[in-house]
Every structure is written in C-alpha cells, then in structure tokens.
Design a protein around this motif. Structure first.
Motif, short mmCIF file in Angstrom:
data_model
loop_
_atom_site.label_atom_id
_atom_site.label_comp_id
_atom_site.label_asym_id
_atom_site.label_seq_id
_atom_site.Cartn_x
_atom_site.Cartn_y
_atom_site.Cartn_z
N ASP A 33 -7.82 -1.38 -10.83
CA ASP A 33 -6.64 -0.46 -10.62
C ASP A 33 -6.92 0.30 -9.28
N PRO A 34 -7.03 -0.39 -8.15
CA PRO A 34 -7.39 0.32 -7.09
C PRO A 34 -6.42 1.62 -6.44
N TYR A 35 -4.93 1.26 -6.62
CA TYR A 35 -4.01 2.27 -6.19
C TYR A 35 -4.66 3.50 -7.01
N ASP A 36 -4.72 3.44 -8.32
CA ASP A 36 -4.91 4.57 -9.23
C ASP A 36 -6.28 5.33 -8.57
N ARG A 37 -7.21 4.73 -8.22
CA ARG A 37 -8.31 5.36 -7.51
C ARG A 37 -8.22 6.37 -6.34
N LEU A 38 -7.05 6.09 -5.55
CA LEU A 38 -6.74 6.61 -4.54
C LEU A 38 -6.22 8.28 -4.66
N THR A 39 -6.87 9.24 -4.27
CA THR A 39 -6.55 10.42 -4.30
C THR A 39 -6.59 11.21 -3.03
N GLY A 40 -5.53 12.28 -2.76
CA GLY A 40 -5.81 12.85 -1.64
C GLY A 40 -5.03 12.25 -0.53
N VAL A 41 -4.19 11.12 -0.78
CA VAL A 41 -3.46 10.21 0.21
C VAL A 41 -2.06 10.03 -0.47
N VAL A 42 -0.92 10.60 0.23
CA VAL A 42 0.32 10.12 -0.18
C VAL A 42 0.70 8.92 0.40
N VAL A 43 0.95 7.91 -0.46
CA VAL A 43 1.36 6.56 0.07
C VAL A 43 2.00 5.70 -0.95
N ASP A 44 3.04 5.13 -0.71
CA ASP A 44 3.63 4.30 -1.93
C ASP A 44 2.93 3.11 -2.29
N ARG A 45 2.90 2.49 -3.36
CA ARG A 45 2.22 1.49 -3.94
C ARG A 45 2.27 0.06 -2.95
N GLU A 46 3.21 -0.33 -2.45
CA GLU A 46 3.48 -1.37 -1.46
C GLU A 46 2.81 -1.09 -0.18
N THR A 47 2.89 -0.05 0.31
CA THR A 47 2.24 0.11 1.72
C THR A 47 0.83 0.10 1.38
N PHE A 48 0.22 0.78 0.18
CA PHE A 48 -1.12 0.67 -0.09
C PHE A 48 -1.81 -0.71 -0.24
N GLU A 49 -0.99 -1.56 -1.02
CA GLU A 49 -1.45 -2.96 -1.44
C GLU A 49 -1.42 -3.75 -0.05
N GLU A 50 -0.35 -3.56 0.78
CA GLU A 50 -0.73 -4.33 1.89
C GLU A 50 -1.27 -4.02 2.77
N THR A 51 -1.78 -2.66 2.88
CA THR A 51 -3.06 -2.34 3.52
C THR A 51 -4.36 -2.65 3.37
N LEU A 52 -4.51 -2.41 1.84
CA LEU A 52 -5.72 -2.89 1.30
C LEU A 52 -6.04 -4.38 1.62
N ASP A 53 -4.96 -5.43 1.28
CA ASP A 53 -4.82 -6.83 1.37
C ASP A 53 -5.46 -7.11 2.94
N ARG A 54 -4.76 -6.34 3.89
CA ARG A 54 -5.13 -6.49 5.38
C ARG A 54 -6.69 -6.07 5.67
N TYR A 55 -6.90 -5.13 4.92
CA TYR A 55 -8.40 -4.57 5.12
C TYR A 55 -9.32 -5.85 4.49
N THR A 56 -9.22 -6.05 3.21
CA THR A 56 -10.21 -6.99 2.48
C THR A 56 -10.16 -8.25 3.28
N LYS A 57 -9.12 -8.73 3.98
CA LYS A 57 -9.18 -10.23 4.93
C LYS A 57 -9.91 -9.70 6.04
N GLU A 58 -9.98 -8.30 6.70
CA GLU A 58 -10.53 -8.13 7.96
C GLU A 58 -12.17 -8.18 7.69
N ILE A 59 -12.34 -7.65 6.21
CA ILE A 59 -13.92 -7.83 6.00
C ILE A 59 -14.55 -9.12 5.60
N GLU A 60 -13.45 -9.97 5.30
CA GLU A 60 -13.90 -11.46 4.95
C GLU A 60 -13.94 -12.18 6.41
N THR A 61 -13.12 -11.73 7.28
CA THR A 61 -13.31 -12.24 8.73
C THR A 61 -14.62 -11.97 9.29
N GLU A 62 -15.01 -10.55 9.21
CA GLU A 62 -16.16 -10.07 9.72
C GLU A 62 -17.48 -10.73 9.15
#
Length: 106
Positions: free
Chosen positions: A68-97
């Motif tokens: 439940d990564p979305y439910d872990r996020l506190t103090g940030v106002v963001v819709d689930r779709e934007t969060f999931e797209e950003t998290l997906d991009r972030y994890t892909k960036e880590i994998e690339t690194e």
C-alpha cells in the motif's frame, strides 16, 4: 567501479551498500529536478525507505515496494493516479541507475 556478482547481491547491504546509496541518490536527484519536490521527497522518505532492490539474472534489477505505498504517503496532497505514475517512473529511474552503476547496460 565495483565488479557486479549476482550471488553477492543476495547480501547486497554487505557487498554493495555504497553503490545502492549512489543509485538511489542519483535517481532522487533526477526525479527532484523533473517533478514536484514535495511529492518526490514524500515518496523517498515514506515509500522508498522501505523498498528493496532485487536482482534477477533474467529480469535484471527491480524495486520491490512496501504494501500500500499510496497509503504510506502523508503530508502530500496528490491523487492516486499521479502518485502511481510518479512512483513507477521513480522506480524505473532507480533500476536504470543500478544497471549503469554496475555496468549492466545493454
């Protein structure tokens, strides 16, 4: 550059801790430049702090996320779709690194 040994990656924090830190830091810097910094900091501190980089010889690097990564996020106002797209991009960036640091790029 440290030579990558898939068997040693089982004990990644013992053998590759500096490289893991570098990959996550590089990914953070890239994401922080391109996306809302509040969201990136939130994902970094509240989701990725419990993530687990994994290496599979067939699939390469992946990042296992906590439940439940979305439910872990506190103090940030963001819709689930934007969060999931950003998290997906972030994890892909880590994998690339990780691929680049261990010179496993194709």
């Amino acid at each position: 550059m440290v030579e990558f040994d898939p068997e040693k990656f089982e004990d990644k924090y013992e053998h590759y801790f500096p490289q893991l830190q570098r990959a996550y830091k590089n990914a953070f810097n890239t994401m922080n430049e391109a996306y809302d910094s509040t969201l990136i900091h939130g994902i970094d501190q509240q989701v990725l702090n419990e993530s687990e980089p994994i290496y599979d010889p067939d699939d390469g690097f992946t990042v296992a996320l906590p439940e439940d990564p979305y439910d872990r996020l506190t103090g940030v106002v963001v819709d689930r779709e934007t969060f999931e797209e950003t998290l997906d991009r972030y994890t892909k960036e880590i994998e690339t690194e990780l691929r680049q640091l261990f010179e496993l790029t194709e």
